[in-house]
Design an enzyme around this catalytic site. Structure first.
Site, PDB file in Angstrom:
ATOM      1  N   HIS A  94       0.836  -1.198   0.000  1.00  5.35           N
ATOM      2  CA  HIS A  94       0.000   0.000   0.000  1.00  5.35           C
ATOM      3  C   HIS A  94       0.875   1.253   0.000  1.00  5.35           C
ATOM      4  O   HIS A  94       2.112   1.169   0.010  1.00  5.35           O
ATOM      5  CB  HIS A  94      -0.945   0.011   1.203  1.00  5.35           C
ATOM      6  CG  HIS A  94      -0.235   0.000   2.527  1.00  5.35           C
ATOM      7  ND1 HIS A  94       0.055  -1.169   3.212  1.00  5.35           N
ATOM      8  CD2 HIS A  94       0.259   1.003   3.302  1.00  5.35           C
ATOM      9  CE1 HIS A  94       0.683  -0.871   4.340  1.00  5.35           C
ATOM     10  NE2 HIS A  94       0.820   0.441   4.418  1.00  5.35           N
ATOM     11  N   TYR A 111      -3.440   3.805   2.204  1.00  8.49           N
ATOM     12  CA  TYR A 111      -4.465   3.442   1.224  1.00  8.49           C
ATOM     13  C   TYR A 111      -3.871   2.446   0.230  1.00  8.49           C
ATOM     14  O   TYR A 111      -2.663   2.491  -0.061  1.00  8.49           O
ATOM     15  CB  TYR A 111      -4.970   4.674   0.459  1.00  8.49           C
ATOM     16  CG  TYR A 111      -5.818   5.609   1.290  1.00  8.49           C
ATOM     17  CD1 TYR A 111      -7.194   5.442   1.376  1.00  8.49           C
ATOM     18  CD2 TYR A 111      -5.231   6.646   2.005  1.00  8.49           C
ATOM     19  CE1 TYR A 111      -7.970   6.293   2.154  1.00  8.49           C
ATOM     20  CE2 TYR A 111      -5.992   7.509   2.782  1.00  8.49           C
ATOM     21  CZ  TYR A 111      -7.363   7.322   2.851  1.00  8.49           C
ATOM     22  OH  TYR A 111      -8.124   8.165   3.627  1.00  8.49           O
ATOM     23  N   THR A 112      -4.726   1.584  -0.282  1.00  3.85           N
ATOM     24  CA  THR A 112      -4.301   0.628  -1.311  1.00  3.85           C
ATOM     25  C   THR A 112      -4.929   1.009  -2.641  1.00  3.85           C
ATOM     26  O   THR A 112      -6.154   1.013  -2.765  1.00  3.85           O
ATOM     27  CB  THR A 112      -4.726  -0.810  -0.954  1.00  3.85           C
ATOM     28  OG1 THR A 112      -4.187  -1.169   0.324  1.00  3.85           O
ATOM     29  CG2 THR A 112      -4.223  -1.784  -2.012  1.00  3.85           C
ATOM     30  N   CYS A 266      -9.346  -8.132   5.964  1.00  2.00           N
ATOM     31  CA  CYS A 266      -9.137  -6.690   6.041  1.00  2.00           C
ATOM     32  C   CYS A 266     -10.477  -6.011   6.267  1.00  2.00           C
ATOM     33  O   CYS A 266     -11.419  -6.171   5.477  1.00  2.00           O
ATOM     34  CB  CYS A 266      -8.499  -6.160   4.756  1.00  2.00           C
ATOM     35  SG  CYS A 266      -8.019  -4.416   4.857  1.00  2.00           S
TER      36      CYS A 266
END
Length: 292
Positions: A94, A111-112, A266
Site C-alpha cells: 500500500h 491506502y491501497t 481486512c
C-alpha cells in the site's frame, strides 16, 4: 576508407548515418553486431521501468479525475509524471497519503490503490469519506488539479504468483481495496492459476464498493473467482448473506484449511478480531492467515 575483408566470406557495403565514408563489412561481422544489439535489447530494453514511488520522501501527484460512486465514496485518479510512467507498487502493498483535516492539521493514512503497474500513466484510489474522518475531509475537499502527497511502498505482503493454491478473502467496507488489487493481479495474469474465494461484508447494498468490477470477475472467471456478499441491512429479495460474516459462511464459501491455502482479512478492528476467532475455530493455523 577503412576496409575489413575476408577471403572466406563475401563482403557487402554498409553506409553509416551522418555521411561517414562507406565501410565494407563481412556478413559475419554484421551478424556479430546484430547479436550484440539483441543482447543490449534483452538486458536493457526489456527491463522493467523504474517506478515513481519513493519509500522515504513524499511526492505530489495531480488529481485528474474525481468520480462520485455513492453519497460518501469517490474514485480518484492521479496522474504520474508521464503517460508511460509506472507507479512501482508491488502487489499486496500500500501507499501512505498525507493531507489536512478540517482544522488544517497534518493527517497521514494508508491506502491501497485499485490499479496495477499495468495501468501506466496513472493510479486510482477508491475512498470512503466518513462524516468525521480526518483524511476523509481532505479527499472531500479535493478538486481536479489539486495534488496529493504520497510515499511508499509499505506493507508486509509482497505477492508472488503461485504462493498459494487458493485464497480465501474476508473483507469489510473499504477493506475490499487490497483484496481487489490482489484479485486483479491474479486473474489478469494468464500464468497464475490461483483461485480466489471472497466474502465481502457491508451494512447496506449501496455500501458495496467495486461491485460491478467484482461481478465482472465472477462472470469472466467463473471457475477461479467466487464472491459472496453479506449485508447487515439487506434490501428485500436479497439472495446473499444476512448479518455479519459468520463461521458457517467461512466454512461454506472459503477453501478448507490446508498447507497451500491462505486466508486474508481486512476490515474494521472489530471485524478482524471476530474473523480471527472464527478462523482458529475452523482449524486455520497462524501460517494460513494474514491480516492487512
Amino acid at each position: 576508407m577503412w576496409k575489413m575483408t575476408s577471403t572466406l566470406l563475401p563482403t557487402f557495403r554498409v553506409t553509416w548515418p551522418l555521411k561517414t565514408p562507406g565501410i565494407e563489412l563481412s556478413r559475419f561481422a554484421v551478424g556479430l553486431a546484430a547479436v550484440g544489439l539483441a543482447a543490449v535489447y534483452f538486458f536493457y530494453g526489456r527491463r522493467k521501468p523504474k517506478g515513481c514511488l519513493d519509500p522515504e520522501r513524499f511526492q505530489d501527484f495531480k488529481l485528474v479525475r474525481k468520480t462520485r460512486i455513492s453519497h460518501n465514496v469517490g474514485r480518484f485518479r492521479f496522474a504520474l509524471p508521464t503517460p508511460t510512467s509506472v507507479f512501482g507498487l508491488p502487489v499486496g502493498q500500500h501507499i501512505i497519503c498525507r493531507g489536512k483535516d478540517d482544522q488544517g492539521a497534518e493527517v497521514i493514512r494508508p491506502y491501497t490503490p485499485i490499479t496495477l503497474d499495468s495501468d501506466v500513466g496513472f493510479f486510482e484510489l477508491v475512498v470512503k469519506m466518513y462524516p468525521k474522518g480526518q483524511m476523509s475531509h481532505h479527499f472531500r475537499k479535493m478538486r481536479e488539479g489539486d495534488t496529493l502527497a504520497v510515499k511508499g511502498p509499505r506493507g508486509r505482503l509482497i505477492y508472488k504468483p503461485g504462493q498459494a493454491k487458493a485464497f480465501g478473502m474476508l473483507a469489510g467496507g473499504t477493506g475490499i481495496t487490497p483484496m481487489f488489487q490482489l484479485t486483479r493481479a491474479i486473474l489478469e495474469n494468464p500464468k497464475d492459476k490461483t483461485n480466489v474465494h471472497l466474502i465481502y461484508g457491508n451494512i447496506s447494498y449501496d455500501d458495496i464498493l467495486l461491485k460491478d468490477e467484482l461481478d465482472g470477475f465472477a462472470r469472466k472467471f467463473p471457475n477461479r473467482f467466487k464472491v459472496f456478499y453479506v449485508l447487515s441491512q439487506p434490501p428485500e429479495a436479497w439472495n446473499g448473506g444476512i448479518g455479519h460474516i459468520s463461521k458457517e459462511m467461512i466454512e461454506k464459501h472459503c477453501p478448507a484449511p490446508a498447507p497451500d491455502i491462505q486466508i486474508l482479512r481486512c476490515g474494521p478492528p472489530g471485524m478482524n478480531k471476530a474473523m480471527a476467532g472464527h478462523l482458529v475455530a475452523l482449524g486455520y493455523t497462524p501460517q494460513m492467515q494474514f491480516e492487512f
